[in-house]
Design a protein around this motif. Sequence first.
Motif, PDB file in Angstrom:
ATOM      1  N   GLY A  58       1.004  -0.847  -0.369  1.00  0.00           N
ATOM      2  CA  GLY A  58      -0.136   0.063  -0.011  1.00  0.00           C
ATOM      3  C   GLY A  58       0.294   1.363   0.078  1.00  0.00           C
ATOM      4  N   GLY A  59       0.029   2.514   0.591  1.00  0.00           N
ATOM      5  CA  GLY A  59       0.803   3.503   0.340  1.00  0.00           C
ATOM      6  C   GLY A  59       0.360   5.274   1.018  1.00  0.00           C
ATOM      7  N   THR A  61      -1.292   8.185   1.359  1.00  0.00           N
ATOM      8  CA  THR A  61      -2.342   9.504   0.462  1.00  0.00           C
ATOM      9  C   THR A  61      -1.666  10.648   0.708  1.00  0.00           C
ATOM     10  OG1 THR A  61      -3.935   8.595   1.000  1.00  0.00           O
ATOM     11  CG2 THR A  61      -2.282   7.376  -0.787  1.00  0.00           C
ATOM     12  N   SER A  74      -3.828   3.739   1.913  1.00  0.00           N
ATOM     13  CA  SER A  74      -4.475   2.460   0.768  1.00  0.00           C
ATOM     14  C   SER A  74      -3.670   1.744   0.748  1.00  0.00           C
ATOM     15  CB  SER A  74      -3.913   3.758  -0.759  1.00  0.00           C
ATOM     16  OG  SER A  74      -2.277   3.962  -0.352  1.00  0.00           O
ATOM     17  N   VAL A  76      -3.120  -2.483   0.042  1.00  0.00           N
ATOM     18  CA  VAL A  76      -3.555  -3.156  -2.028  1.00  0.00           C
ATOM     19  C   VAL A  76      -3.284  -4.934  -1.374  1.00  0.00           C
ATOM     20  CG1 VAL A  76      -2.659  -3.309  -4.190  1.00  0.00           C
ATOM     21  CG2 VAL A  76      -2.977  -1.447  -2.923  1.00  0.00           C
ATOM     22  N   GLY A  90      -7.735  -2.965  -3.615  1.00  0.00           N
ATOM     23  CA  GLY A  90      -7.187  -1.600  -2.925  1.00  0.00           C
ATOM     24  C   GLY A  90      -8.631  -0.542  -2.288  1.00  0.00           C
ATOM     25  N   ASN A  92      -8.613   3.020   0.755  1.00  0.00           N
ATOM     26  CA  ASN A  92      -8.424   4.362   1.082  1.00  0.00           C
ATOM     27  C   ASN A  92      -9.386   4.741   1.688  1.00  0.00           C
ATOM     28  OD1 ASN A  92      -9.658   6.233  -0.667  1.00  0.00           O
ATOM     29  ND2 ASN A  92      -8.940   4.730  -2.584  1.00  0.00           N
ATOM     30  N   THR A 163       2.662   2.880 -14.798  1.00  0.00           N
ATOM     31  CA  THR A 163       3.756   3.031 -13.541  1.00  0.00           C
ATOM     32  C   THR A 163       4.120   2.123 -13.436  1.00  0.00           C
ATOM     33  OG1 THR A 163       1.053   2.456 -12.308  1.00  0.00           O
ATOM     34  CG2 THR A 163       3.358   1.612 -11.413  1.00  0.00           C
ATOM     35  N   SER A 165       7.820   0.109 -11.631  1.00  0.00           N
ATOM     36  CA  SER A 165       7.874  -0.204 -10.632  1.00  0.00           C
ATOM     37  C   SER A 165       9.353  -0.919 -10.476  1.00  0.00           C
ATOM     38  CB  SER A 165       6.849  -1.875 -11.082  1.00  0.00           C
ATOM     39  OG  SER A 165       6.675  -3.098  -9.816  1.00  0.00           O
ATOM     40  N   ASN A 175       6.807   1.429  -6.437  1.00  0.00           N
ATOM     41  CA  ASN A 175       5.997   1.988  -7.844  1.00  0.00           C
ATOM     42  C   ASN A 175       5.280   3.753  -7.646  1.00  0.00           C
ATOM     43  OD1 ASN A 175       5.116  -1.585  -8.344  1.00  0.00           O
ATOM     44  ND2 ASN A 175       3.963  -0.471  -6.168  1.00  0.00           N
ATOM     45  N   ARG A 202       0.843   8.870  -7.286  1.00  0.00           N
ATOM     46  CA  ARG A 202       0.958   7.990  -5.643  1.00  0.00           C
ATOM     47  C   ARG A 202       2.308   7.275  -5.958  1.00  0.00           C
ATOM     48  NH1 ARG A 202      -3.639   4.586  -8.465  1.00  0.00           N
ATOM     49  NH2 ARG A 202      -5.356   5.517  -7.426  1.00  0.00           N
ATOM     50  N   SER A 204       3.796   3.438  -4.019  1.00  0.00           N
ATOM     51  CA  SER A 204       2.702   2.518  -3.419  1.00  0.00           C
ATOM     52  C   SER A 204       3.976   1.903  -3.242  1.00  0.00           C
ATOM     53  CB  SER A 204       1.905   2.483  -3.909  1.00  0.00           C
ATOM     54  OG  SER A 204       1.906   1.630  -5.504  1.00  0.00           O
TER      55      SER A 204
END
Length: 206
Positions: A58-59, A61, A74, A76, A90, A92, A163, A165, A175, A202, A204
């Motif tokens: 996730g990440g 935000t 968030s 995932v 995901g 959020n 994206t 990665s 990512n 984003r 992540s």
Amino acid sequence: MKSIQNLLVLLIVLSSSVAFGQLTADPEDRRDQGREPLRTQTVDGEPLPFGQRLRYGGGITGFRFGNPFSLGASPVVAYQASEHLIVGVGANYTYTRYKAPYYYPTTYNQYGGRGFVMYEALPAVIPNLYLHGEIERSNVQVIEDGSPQRLSYGLTAPLLGLTYSQPISRRFSVNLTALYNLNYNQNRALSQAIYGNPFVIRLSFF
């Protein structure tokens, strides 16, 4: 003489440790003749079990200090469907708080979910660069201090972009995602309130 003996013993221990580490290394993580390990198969060509194709992460935000203060998360879950295809879902949540004197004290709770697809289109030319598409549903609840009224509204947005990665291991990557909101309308206050602008960036981990 004693110091030399101690040095020899130390070298033998270190050599044994290196040899043991080589013998017990995970064969699925070894480089095969300088090539990257496969994402969906073992080095013997056997398909990886479902659980070993799952990627979690996730990440963070909406991170802002001051007025307003904002912070979100968030999570995932992604699945390596093929060597070049990743699908996932995901969720959020973002908390935002506006305070006086510049704003009327108000709390925003933004939450939702998304489904996404990532496809590595040109691995021989630009490895780890994915075409990225997703559908995201966002809902916002607005609470003003001292007011019993709570406003809620939502928006569904199709997002397209790229994206990049950077793999850390077979099942974990960093990512960087850049998306464009196809449903963004500069004249709609709702779209502006949730996204601010049509571009979504984003960072992540999964």
